[in-house]
Design a protein around this motif. Structure first.
Motif, PDB file in Angstrom:
ATOM      1  N   GLY A 332      -6.896   5.253   0.144  1.00 10.43           N
ATOM      2  CA  GLY A 332      -5.518   5.796  -0.044  1.00 10.43           C
ATOM      3  C   GLY A 332      -4.786   4.455   1.011  1.00 10.43           C
ATOM      4  O   GLY A 332      -4.044   2.825   0.564  1.00 10.43           O
ATOM      5  N   LEU A 333      -5.838   3.401   1.743  1.00  8.26           N
ATOM      6  CA  LEU A 333      -5.230   2.516   2.421  1.00  8.26           C
ATOM      7  C   LEU A 333      -6.283   1.132   1.712  1.00  8.26           C
ATOM      8  O   LEU A 333      -4.992   0.344   1.523  1.00  8.26           O
ATOM      9  CB  LEU A 333      -6.490   1.670   3.036  1.00  8.26           C
ATOM     10  N   ALA A 334      -6.629   1.861   0.770  1.00  4.90           N
ATOM     11  CA  ALA A 334      -7.106   0.086  -0.546  1.00  4.90           C
ATOM     12  C   ALA A 334      -5.721   0.275  -1.855  1.00  4.90           C
ATOM     13  O   ALA A 334      -5.253  -0.819  -1.618  1.00  4.90           O
ATOM     14  CB  ALA A 334      -7.997   0.256  -1.611  1.00  4.90           C
ATOM     15  N   THR A 335      -4.897   1.203  -1.445  1.00  2.78           N
ATOM     16  CA  THR A 335      -3.518   0.949  -2.370  1.00  2.78           C
ATOM     17  C   THR A 335      -2.692   0.624  -2.008  1.00  2.78           C
ATOM     18  O   THR A 335      -1.807  -0.035  -2.483  1.00  2.78           O
ATOM     19  CB  THR A 335      -3.416   2.696  -2.941  1.00  2.78           C
ATOM     20  N   VAL A 336      -2.582   0.933  -0.514  1.00  3.10           N
ATOM     21  CA  VAL A 336      -1.313   0.194   0.215  1.00  3.10           C
ATOM     22  C   VAL A 336      -1.849  -0.760   0.334  1.00  3.10           C
ATOM     23  O   VAL A 336      -0.802  -1.833   0.352  1.00  3.10           O
ATOM     24  CB  VAL A 336      -1.346   1.128   1.535  1.00  3.10           C
ATOM     25  N   GLY A 337      -2.992  -1.677   0.628  1.00  6.08           N
ATOM     26  CA  GLY A 337      -3.234  -2.900   0.996  1.00  6.08           C
ATOM     27  C   GLY A 337      -2.317  -3.784  -0.597  1.00  6.08           C
ATOM     28  O   GLY A 337      -1.843  -4.673  -0.928  1.00  6.08           O
ATOM     29  N   GLU A 338      -2.840  -2.683  -2.052  1.00  2.00           N
ATOM     30  CA  GLU A 338      -1.800  -3.305  -3.018  1.00  2.00           C
ATOM     31  C   GLU A 338      -0.490  -3.141  -2.776  1.00  2.00           C
ATOM     32  O   GLU A 338      -0.391  -3.614  -4.022  1.00  2.00           O
ATOM     33  CB  GLU A 338      -2.588  -2.387  -4.265  1.00  2.00           C
ATOM     34  N   ARG A 339      -0.050  -2.333  -2.727  1.00  2.00           N
ATOM     35  CA  ARG A 339       1.447  -2.312  -3.159  1.00  2.00           C
ATOM     36  C   ARG A 339       1.923  -2.626  -1.376  1.00  2.00           C
ATOM     37  O   ARG A 339       3.487  -2.272  -1.110  1.00  2.00           O
ATOM     38  CB  ARG A 339       1.142  -0.495  -3.318  1.00  2.00           C
ATOM     39  N   VAL A 340       1.552  -4.004  -0.561  1.00  2.00           N
ATOM     40  CA  VAL A 340       2.765  -4.749   0.398  1.00  2.00           C
ATOM     41  C   VAL A 340       4.313  -4.727  -0.147  1.00  2.00           C
ATOM     42  O   VAL A 340       4.753  -4.703   0.453  1.00  2.00           O
ATOM     43  CB  VAL A 340       1.370  -4.786   1.661  1.00  2.00           C
ATOM     44  N   GLU A 341       3.577  -5.899  -0.576  1.00  2.00           N
ATOM     45  CA  GLU A 341       5.175  -6.395  -1.156  1.00  2.00           C
ATOM     46  C   GLU A 341       5.841  -5.058  -1.909  1.00  2.00           C
ATOM     47  O   GLU A 341       6.879  -5.051  -2.135  1.00  2.00           O
ATOM     48  CB  GLU A 341       4.811  -6.978  -2.791  1.00  2.00           C
ATOM     49  N   GLU A 342       5.498  -4.044  -2.276  1.00  2.00           N
ATOM     50  CA  GLU A 342       6.042  -3.247  -3.140  1.00  2.00           C
ATOM     51  C   GLU A 342       7.058  -2.824  -2.058  1.00  2.00           C
ATOM     52  O   GLU A 342       7.850  -2.357  -1.844  1.00  2.00           O
ATOM     53  CB  GLU A 342       5.501  -1.920  -3.802  1.00  2.00           C
ATOM     54  N   ILE A 424      -3.169   8.602   7.630  1.00  2.00           N
ATOM     55  CA  ILE A 424      -3.371   6.790   8.208  1.00  2.00           C
ATOM     56  C   ILE A 424      -2.722   5.779   7.294  1.00  2.00           C
ATOM     57  O   ILE A 424      -2.083   5.350   7.288  1.00  2.00           O
ATOM     58  CB  ILE A 424      -4.851   6.244   8.832  1.00  2.00           C
ATOM     59  N   PRO A 425      -3.287   5.567   5.457  1.00  5.24           N
ATOM     60  CA  PRO A 425      -2.322   5.189   4.762  1.00  5.24           C
ATOM     61  C   PRO A 425      -0.835   5.312   4.715  1.00  5.24           C
ATOM     62  O   PRO A 425      -0.013   4.404   5.336  1.00  5.24           O
ATOM     63  CB  PRO A 425      -2.894   5.513   3.482  1.00  5.24           C
ATOM     64  N   ALA A 426      -0.286   6.485   5.337  1.00  2.00           N
ATOM     65  CA  ALA A 426       1.181   6.498   5.045  1.00  2.00           C
ATOM     66  C   ALA A 426       1.929   5.696   6.502  1.00  2.00           C
ATOM     67  O   ALA A 426       2.567   5.425   6.341  1.00  2.00           O
ATOM     68  CB  ALA A 426       1.754   8.055   5.322  1.00  2.00           C
ATOM     69  N   ILE A 427       1.186   5.680   7.527  1.00  2.00           N
ATOM     70  CA  ILE A 427       1.572   5.173   8.672  1.00  2.00           C
ATOM     71  C   ILE A 427       1.653   3.937   7.871  1.00  2.00           C
ATOM     72  O   ILE A 427       2.583   3.174   9.177  1.00  2.00           O
ATOM     73  CB  ILE A 427       0.892   5.813  10.130  1.00  2.00           C
ATOM     74  N   ARG A 428       0.315   3.687   7.891  1.00  2.00           N
ATOM     75  CA  ARG A 428       0.535   2.286   7.511  1.00  2.00           C
ATOM     76  C   ARG A 428       1.155   1.505   6.746  1.00  2.00           C
ATOM     77  O   ARG A 428       2.103   0.603   7.046  1.00  2.00           O
ATOM     78  CB  ARG A 428      -1.137   1.925   7.077  1.00  2.00           C
ATOM     79  N   ALA A 429       1.925   2.498   5.112  1.00  2.00           N
ATOM     80  CA  ALA A 429       2.820   2.023   5.108  1.00  2.00           C
ATOM     81  C   ALA A 429       4.385   1.925   5.850  1.00  2.00           C
ATOM     82  O   ALA A 429       5.463   0.623   5.693  1.00  2.00           O
ATOM     83  CB  ALA A 429       3.087   2.745   3.678  1.00  2.00           C
ATOM     84  N   ALA A 430       4.288   3.338   6.792  1.00  2.00           N
ATOM     85  CA  ALA A 430       5.763   2.710   7.566  1.00  2.00           C
ATOM     86  C   ALA A 430       5.884   1.866   8.062  1.00  2.00           C
ATOM     87  O   ALA A 430       7.274   1.151   8.276  1.00  2.00           O
ATOM     88  CB  ALA A 430       5.919   3.820   7.630  1.00  2.00           C
ATOM     89  N   ARG A 431       4.832   1.067   8.596  1.00  2.00           N
ATOM     90  CA  ARG A 431       4.569  -0.211   9.501  1.00  2.00           C
ATOM     91  C   ARG A 431       4.755  -1.584   8.389  1.00  2.00           C
ATOM     92  O   ARG A 431       5.332  -2.854   9.641  1.00  2.00           O
ATOM     93  CB  ARG A 431       3.530   0.092  10.873  1.00  2.00           C
ATOM     94  N   ILE A 432       4.729  -1.518   7.829  1.00  2.00           N
ATOM     95  CA  ILE A 432       4.932  -2.933   6.735  1.00  2.00           C
ATOM     96  C   ILE A 432       6.108  -3.069   7.023  1.00  2.00           C
ATOM     97  O   ILE A 432       7.169  -3.050   6.923  1.00  2.00           O
ATOM     98  CB  ILE A 432       4.743  -2.545   5.438  1.00  2.00           C
ATOM     99  N   PRO A 433       6.809  -4.580   7.685  1.00  2.00           N
ATOM    100  CA  PRO A 433       7.643  -5.407   8.508  1.00  2.00           C
ATOM    101  C   PRO A 433       8.388  -5.914   6.850  1.00  2.00           C
ATOM    102  O   PRO A 433       7.540  -6.678   6.019  1.00  2.00           O
ATOM    103  CB  PRO A 433       6.938  -6.665   8.638  1.00  2.00           C
ATOM    104  N   ILE A 434       8.950  -6.298   6.904  1.00  2.00           N
ATOM    105  CA  ILE A 434      10.297  -6.491   5.820  1.00  2.00           C
ATOM    106  C   ILE A 434       9.990  -8.435   5.465  1.00  2.00           C
ATOM    107  O   ILE A 434       9.885  -8.620   4.425  1.00  2.00           O
ATOM    108  CB  ILE A 434      11.903  -6.506   6.578  1.00  2.00           C
ATOM    109  N   ALA A 435       9.569  -9.029   6.836  1.00  2.00           N
ATOM    110  CA  ALA A 435       9.465 -10.467   6.145  1.00  2.00           C
ATOM    111  C   ALA A 435       7.965 -10.343   5.499  1.00  2.00           C
ATOM    112  O   ALA A 435       8.003 -11.473   4.908  1.00  2.00           O
ATOM    113  CB  ALA A 435       9.090 -11.063   7.332  1.00  2.00           C
ATOM    114  N   VAL A 437       8.032  -9.159   2.066  1.00  2.00           N
ATOM    115  CA  VAL A 437       9.097  -9.779   0.994  1.00  2.00           C
ATOM    116  C   VAL A 437       8.884 -11.293   1.297  1.00  2.00           C
ATOM    117  O   VAL A 437       8.603 -11.791  -0.019  1.00  2.00           O
ATOM    118  CB  VAL A 437       9.790  -8.922   0.636  1.00  2.00           C
ATOM    119  N   MET A 438       9.475 -11.643   2.148  1.00  2.00           N
ATOM    120  CA  MET A 438       9.958 -13.232   1.621  1.00  2.00           C
ATOM    121  C   MET A 438       8.398 -14.163   1.058  1.00  2.00           C
ATOM    122  O   MET A 438       8.432 -15.692   0.944  1.00  2.00           O
ATOM    123  CB  MET A 438      10.142 -13.711   2.898  1.00  2.00           C
ATOM    124  N   ARG A 439       7.068 -13.239   2.504  1.00  2.00           N
ATOM    125  CA  ARG A 439       6.012 -13.866   1.475  1.00  2.00           C
ATOM    126  C   ARG A 439       5.319 -13.666   0.206  1.00  2.00           C
ATOM    127  O   ARG A 439       4.078 -15.256   0.110  1.00  2.00           O
ATOM    128  CB  ARG A 439       4.578 -14.003   2.842  1.00  2.00           C
TER     129      ARG A 439
END
Length: 440
Positions: A332-342, A424-435, A437-439
């Motif tokens: 799950g952590l690896a999946t969230v890391g790959e889907r940060v931009e999404e 834990i992966p769900a919490i990490r996905a919810a905390r991804i900042p909108i910024a 996507v700009m990177r």
């Protein structure tokens, strides 16, 4: 009609799409979790099966839960009064135990002392050995009595259980062949016998003449074998109508029997018959301290020992389940890391944080449910195969079905593992900042 809320429905739909798009990663997560869920299902299924088998075995020997039992002391008047009180009454049965020898006269039985035929070494079942001790030297030697001098012949010794009614309402014997005793009509002068499997084994191995000898009988009756049952007893035993045996025994010897005395069994609904027996016995002078009724509670007696074993093995299964949850966590952590931009893009278009967390949790929970379904399916197939292979040796397994408690435990285990691994992966996905996507 039950309907899902909008966010929950969206989380499930998107989570299912994520599982479909990452089949290999989902399969690897299921492998890491499969053994843990299977361990929980197996432990629960084995515990329920053991409980069922143990309870069935106790019912054969002791009686069904709720059965009330009483032993009447070997006093002629008391036993006669008890027998006449329960004979023909629903929900009440009396049992008297005798020793009988069927076969050639004036010979030693093949299994002295009603010993099992595959363990016929005397031992506990054999006759007592007489010893002579010299008072001068102190040495002792066995003395051969008159009976022991007889030659062995074609005769079988067995325990004879005399019944006043159908005991199967209390002890559910399993039919093997033939019929059970018919307690209707007048008692026959040719006693009808129903053998247990061990007694039937002896009659199938040897050619035994149809002549039965019971101590105290006025003559040797000719028995008729009408059926075979499985009573769970390893000692050769036959069941007979007690009134058919008493046809051949005078009153002075009819109550001479083996065992603790006349055993009475009452159903919970037979309170009036039980009270009647107690009144008659008290009126005949039987001491009150010799009359007490016990209620069979086999399930309660075995609950403690089985619970300890269940918790020990569940603890071991929980450790395996935690390892599987850790595997889901890593994936799950690896999946969230790959889907940060999404996730950042979804946040940018207004997707709530709770929905992002729900998407990740939905994936792990669905993975847990799929794993639980696979583990339960394998357990069901294994139980069917095991019952087919061992059914001939353990008859109780023939009618065994997969316990629903094990299925529920497997579903709960899969959901708990999915929740622990996806939190834990769900919490990490919810905390991804909108910024983020700009990177991208």
């Amino acid at each position: 009609m039950f309907r899902l809320s909008g966010r929950l429905r969206s989380a499930l739909i998107i989570g299912g799409q994520g599982i479909r798009s990452r089949k290999l990663r989902t399969f690897l997560s299921m492998i890491s979790l499969f053994l843990g869920v299977l361990a929980v299902v197996t432990v629960q299924a084995v515990a329920e099966t053991a409980n069922t088998l143990r309870l069935a075995d106790l019912e054969l020997h002791v009686g069904k839960d709720g059965t009330r039992q009483m032993y009447v002391p070997p006093m002629a008047d008391a036993m006669d009064a008890a027998l006449t009180s329960v004979a023909g009454r629903p929900g009440a049965v009396g049992m008297m135990q005798y020793q009988a020898i069927i076969g050639e006269p004036n010979v030693l039985p093949i299994n002295q002392g009603a010993a099992p035929f595959d363990n016929n070494d005397g031992g506990y079942y054999g006759p007592a050995m007489e010893m002579y001790c010299d008072p001068v030297t102190g040495g002792c030697r066995p003395v051969q009595n008159e009976a022991a001098a007889q030659p062995k012949g074609q005769a079988i010794e067995l325990v004879l259980q005399g019944l006043t009614g159908d005991v199967r309402q209390f002890r559910p014997f399993r039919p093997v062949a033939g019929d059970w005793l018919d307690f209707g009509g007048e008692p026959s002068y040719s006693p009808r016998l129903v053998l247990n499997k061990e007694a039937a084994k002896g009659f199938s191995r040897y050619r035994i003449p149809a002549e039965m000898r019971v101590e105290g009988a006025t003559a040797n009756p000719t028995p008729r074998i009408v059926g075979v049952i499985d009573d769970g007893n390893s000692q050769p035993t036959a069941y007979v109508r007690v009134d058919e045996m008493r046809n051949w025994m005078p009153r002075t010897t009819a109550n001479q029997m083996y065992g603790p005395g006349l055993q009475l069994m009452f159903a919970p609904s037979a309170g009036e018959t039980e009270a009647l027996v107690m009144r008659k016995l008290t009126a005949l002078g039987v001491p009150a301290d010799m009359l007490h009724v016990e209620t069979v509670n086999a399930r309660k007696n075995i609950a403690g020992e089985l619970a300890i074993m269940r918790w020990i093995f569940l603890g071991m299964a929980a450790l395996v389940l935690l390892i599987g949850a850790a595997g889901i966590l890593n994936v799950g952590l690896a999946t969230v890391g790959e889907r940060v931009e999404e996730f950042a893009l979804r946040r940018a278009v207004g997707t709530p944080r709770s929905l992002l967390a729900g998407i990740v949790l939905a994936e792990t929970l669905l993975t847990g449910l799929l794993t639980a379904a696979a583990a339960i399916g394998l357990a069901v197939v294994a139980l069917d195969v095991g019952a087919g292979l061992l059914g001939s040796r353990v008859p109780q397994l023939q009618d065994m079905t997969f316990p629903w408690q094990a299925g529920v435990a497997g579903v709960i285990a899969g959901l708990v593992a999915g929740l622990l691994g996806g939190l834990i992966p769900a919490i990490r996905a919810a905390r991804i900042p909108i910024a983020t996507v700009m990177r991208a």
